[in-house]
Scaffold this motif. Structure first.
Motif, PDB file in Angstrom:
ATOM      1  N   SER A  55      46.726  14.727   5.916  1.00 35.44           N
ATOM      2  CA  SER A  55      46.333  15.784   4.990  1.00 35.44           C
ATOM      3  C   SER A  55      45.606  15.073   3.852  1.00 35.44           C
ATOM      4  N   LEU A  56      44.333  14.770   4.086  1.00 37.42           N
ATOM      5  CA  LEU A  56      43.599  13.807   3.263  1.00 37.42           C
ATOM      6  C   LEU A  56      43.027  14.419   1.984  1.00 37.42           C
ATOM      7  N   ALA A  57      42.811  13.559   0.991  1.00 42.11           N
ATOM      8  CA  ALA A  57      42.246  13.987  -0.286  1.00 42.11           C
ATOM      9  C   ALA A  57      40.740  14.215  -0.173  1.00 42.11           C
ATOM     10  N   SER A  58      40.086  13.561   0.779  1.00 46.15           N
ATOM     11  CA  SER A  58      38.630  13.673   0.914  1.00 46.15           C
ATOM     12  C   SER A  58      38.246  13.769   2.382  1.00 46.15           C
ATOM     13  N   GLU A  59      37.153  14.491   2.659  1.00 47.15           N
ATOM     14  CA  GLU A  59      36.663  14.593   4.034  1.00 47.15           C
ATOM     15  C   GLU A  59      35.510  13.630   4.296  1.00 47.15           C
ATOM     16  N   ASP A  60      34.987  12.990   3.227  1.00 48.10           N
ATOM     17  CA  ASP A  60      33.802  12.153   3.431  1.00 48.10           C
ATOM     18  C   ASP A  60      33.847  10.823   2.698  1.00 48.10           C
ATOM     19  N   ASP A  61      35.003  10.474   2.133  1.00 44.57           N
ATOM     20  CA  ASP A  61      35.105   9.169   1.481  1.00 44.57           C
ATOM     21  C   ASP A  61      34.955   8.060   2.536  1.00 44.57           C
ATOM     22  N   PRO A  62      33.971   7.150   2.355  1.00 40.78           N
ATOM     23  CA  PRO A  62      33.720   6.141   3.392  1.00 40.78           C
ATOM     24  C   PRO A  62      34.950   5.275   3.702  1.00 40.78           C
ATOM     25  N   GLY A  63      35.705   4.913   2.673  1.00 43.80           N
ATOM     26  CA  GLY A  63      36.890   4.087   2.889  1.00 43.80           C
ATOM     27  C   GLY A  63      37.928   4.795   3.732  1.00 43.80           C
ATOM     28  N   THR A  64      38.145   6.079   3.428  1.00 41.96           N
ATOM     29  CA  THR A  64      39.108   6.862   4.192  1.00 41.96           C
ATOM     30  C   THR A  64      38.645   6.991   5.649  1.00 41.96           C
ATOM     31  N   LEU A  65      37.363   7.329   5.829  1.00 44.73           N
ATOM     32  CA  LEU A  65      36.847   7.507   7.188  1.00 44.73           C
ATOM     33  C   LEU A  65      36.952   6.209   7.988  1.00 44.73           C
ATOM     34  N   ALA A  66      36.657   5.083   7.337  1.00 43.73           N
ATOM     35  CA  ALA A  66      36.763   3.797   8.029  1.00 43.73           C
ATOM     36  C   ALA A  66      38.212   3.524   8.426  1.00 43.73           C
ATOM     37  N   ALA A  67      39.139   3.839   7.526  1.00 44.54           N
ATOM     38  CA  ALA A  67      40.558   3.601   7.819  1.00 44.54           C
ATOM     39  C   ALA A  67      41.012   4.451   8.995  1.00 44.54           C
ATOM     40  N   VAL A  68      40.572   5.714   9.035  1.00 41.45           N
ATOM     41  CA  VAL A  68      40.944   6.592  10.153  1.00 41.45           C
ATOM     42  C   VAL A  68      40.346   6.058  11.446  1.00 41.45           C
ATOM     43  N   ARG A  69      39.086   5.636  11.371  1.00 46.99           N
ATOM     44  CA  ARG A  69      38.401   5.148  12.569  1.00 46.99           C
ATOM     45  C   ARG A  69      39.071   3.880  13.094  1.00 46.99           C
ATOM     46  N   ASP A  70      39.497   3.015  12.167  1.00 51.30           N
ATOM     47  CA  ASP A  70      40.098   1.741  12.568  1.00 51.30           C
ATOM     48  C   ASP A  70      41.539   1.889  13.036  1.00 51.30           C
ATOM     49  N   PHE A  71      42.175   3.019  12.708  1.00 54.05           N
ATOM     50  CA  PHE A  71      43.595   3.147  13.036  1.00 54.05           C
ATOM     51  C   PHE A  71      43.797   3.074  14.544  1.00 54.05           C
ATOM     52  N   ASP A  72      44.730   2.225  14.925  1.00 51.97           N
ATOM     53  CA  ASP A  72      44.948   1.943  16.337  1.00 51.97           C
ATOM     54  C   ASP A  72      46.122   2.784  16.837  1.00 51.97           C
ATOM     55  N   GLY A  73      45.894   4.082  17.033  1.00 45.42           N
ATOM     56  CA  GLY A  73      46.964   4.970  17.504  1.00 45.42           C
ATOM     57  C   GLY A  73      46.471   6.400  17.464  1.00 45.42           C
ATOM     58  N   ALA A  74      47.382   7.341  17.726  1.00 39.72           N
ATOM     59  CA  ALA A  74      47.010   8.755  17.735  1.00 39.72           C
ATOM     60  C   ALA A  74      46.932   9.288  16.305  1.00 39.72           C
ATOM     61  N   ALA A  75      46.082  10.297  16.086  1.00 41.31           N
ATOM     62  CA  ALA A  75      45.977  10.896  14.754  1.00 41.31           C
ATOM     63  C   ALA A  75      45.608  12.369  14.863  1.00 41.31           C
TER      64      ALA A  75
END
Lengths: 335, 335
Positions: B126-146
């Motif tokens: 339930s993220l604070a931003s939909e387009d923050d580059p750091g957040t998006l990179a963290a989601v993309r790098d996460f090694d698991g289900a989301a």
């Protein structure tokens, strides 16, 4: 992770200390001076250094994270407490992981084990029970620092605590009602945890200190709108009190619901006091008198105490924070 | 931990399967049938088996825990969402660790890294931003289900989501105001996240579908009581609207505060609609019309979707849950 990380070597260079010193600080070695710890942790923060915690924490004790075991996340006070604690912990370089037990002591115990397995360095505890054997055993077995918020653990579990002085605020609140001429007062309480015991004592002391007969009624139950509604209904069933005190922010929701349903006007036909400020106490017409406290400060002080323990302070401490009664138009002379 | 633990061998015996099968299930091996997974997980739960997660998770991917990254823990809806998600996860044998970012996308990104280091198997976001580059990179790098809750991530990050259909409920709400004769309507919105965009579209569509000129005003800001108060004040400053819609439960608190301060009577002098039920919308006199949704179901469905992904389902899914307009006496004909 995608971004390149600072190494422990860079931390040592930045802090101007030996690599072994950085390692000692991060491993929580007891033989480290406060000045050394400060220097290293400042460099850690400045470089945004993140040790490979999971692999590392098998050898070290230092994961730079803290667990917050919460008994009831649906309580709006919790958000303020969490904000206060998180701000303080973040300044100290720590992250926070929360768990929620929905008032089930068995889950509290499981969450403490879970957080221990994840190698948190310390715990903040807002527990569902003060005497559940499983919870007490989990707290006793926890291998790290711990601070209890607004609870008194049974069985002499030696742990630091930050408490609210519910009693004196409640004593002032009841004194206000007695000054207005009320003698028949209903107090609705939640679970028999510390805050309920202290609020009960505040009521008793207010009557006793004026040499008055105990012409009050106390209804205990759960800290829920349902109990608030049913207890209000029960109080109104025979010899209704002229004033009611809701001993918790969840209780006042049910009390108001019942009073609205019966079209009983707060302030005019019955006086009402609640405990802890929530949006409803502010926005109600008329506004509702409260026994209030600084919940953000409660979180902040608990986190600060935990950080001191993580820094090596070992004596358990007990901090008591004030409460204050705020009179409002929800209280008037008895009808 | 003090208590003796069940071993993986006991789990195998209880489930009536080979030790290797238990290991495959717990390690999240893809080549496991749903029936086998069920059998093993039932035995795990019955025996209350807790693998030594930290040591184990260096080899395995299965820690039986999920992280919930929360942008704003002070939002009362969150408690219901968390309860729904936790209940579902617990039935699936998983524990939940929460983090709170106080609407700071940088903290969201850090928390995702932290949870990854603690080897959670999956994330609810339930993220604070939909387009923050750091957040998006963290989601993309996460090694698991989301699974993302009520957000649409930019940059085509392929991730499952459970969304609320804010638009149709808002369209009905505005239709109700138009039927009552309102034409001058003020809409107060929070951050430009999905819920704000959809609520704005619902308003636009309600006017457009009746062939009406867009005689509304929209004030964007933060999802906070402060913005609600200031936007209400701004709307009243010149050509006040006859009806106001608070596009979020935090906003209505400020709106009510401002209306009470100016002694403007809700329902009689101005019509008011809010989004999402909170205690204030229920207890206000008169009660406040809302666009409502089942937030507990939102949490439950997000957790169920995550569990399916953890069970091997790989296609990203998108689930949309309904909203509904509930008319109440806070709306009347224009003054």
């Amino acid at each position: 992770m995608a971004k390149p990380r600072s190494s422990m070597r860079e931390v040592a260079a930045r802090a101007g200390v030996a690599l072994a010193s950085v390692s000692r600080v991060l491993s929580g070695h007891p033989d480290v001076s406060p000045a050394m710890r400060d220097r290293v942790m400042t460099a850690v923060r400045e470089l945004n250094y993140e040790p490979d915690l999971l692999a590392g924490s098998l050898r070290r004790r230092h994961s730079l994270s803290v667990g917050f075991v919460v008994g009831d996340i649906s309580n709006p006070l919790l958000a303020e407490i969490v904000l206060g604690a998180e701000t303080e912990l973040r300044e100290g370089g720590y992250s926070m992981l929360l768990t929620n037990s929905e008032n089930d002591p068995e889950l509290d115990a499981r969450h403490i084990h879970l957080l221990q397995q994840r190698r948190v360095d310390g715990l903040l505890l807002s527990l569902a029970s003060e005497d559940d054997p499983g919870t007490l055993a989990a707290v006793r077995d926890f291998d790290g620092a711990a601070v209890v918020l607004d609870r008194e653990l049974a069985d002499g579990v030696a742990v630091s605590s930050v408490l609210s002085d519910h009693r004196s605020g409640m004593k002032d609140a009841v004194g206000h009602l007695l000054d207005l001429g009320h003698r028949s007062i209903g107090l609705i309480l939640g679970q028999p945890l510390r805050y309920s015991r202290e609020r009960r004592r505040g009521l008793e002391e207010a009557f006793a200190s004026r040499g008055l007969e105990p012409t009050y009624r106390i209804l205990e139950g759960r800290l829920s709108p349902q109990h608030g509604r049913m207890a209000m209904s029960e109080l109104l069933a025979s010899e209704p009190p002229t004033a009611v005190i809701a001993g918790g922010n969840q209780l006042v929701l049910g009390v108001l619901d019942e009073l609205h349903r019966r079209e009983i006007r707060v302030g005019a036909e019955i006086s009402l006091i609640s405990c802890d400020t929530i949006s409803v106490t502010e926005l109600h017409e008329p506004p509702i008198a409260v026994v209030e406290r600084d919940t953000r400060e409660l979180g902040r002080r608990a986190a600060a105490l935990l950080l001191r323990q993580l820094g090596g302070q070992t004596e358990p401490q007990r901090i008591v924070l004030p409460t204050a009664f705020v009179p409002r138009p929800s209280c008037g002379p008895p009808n």
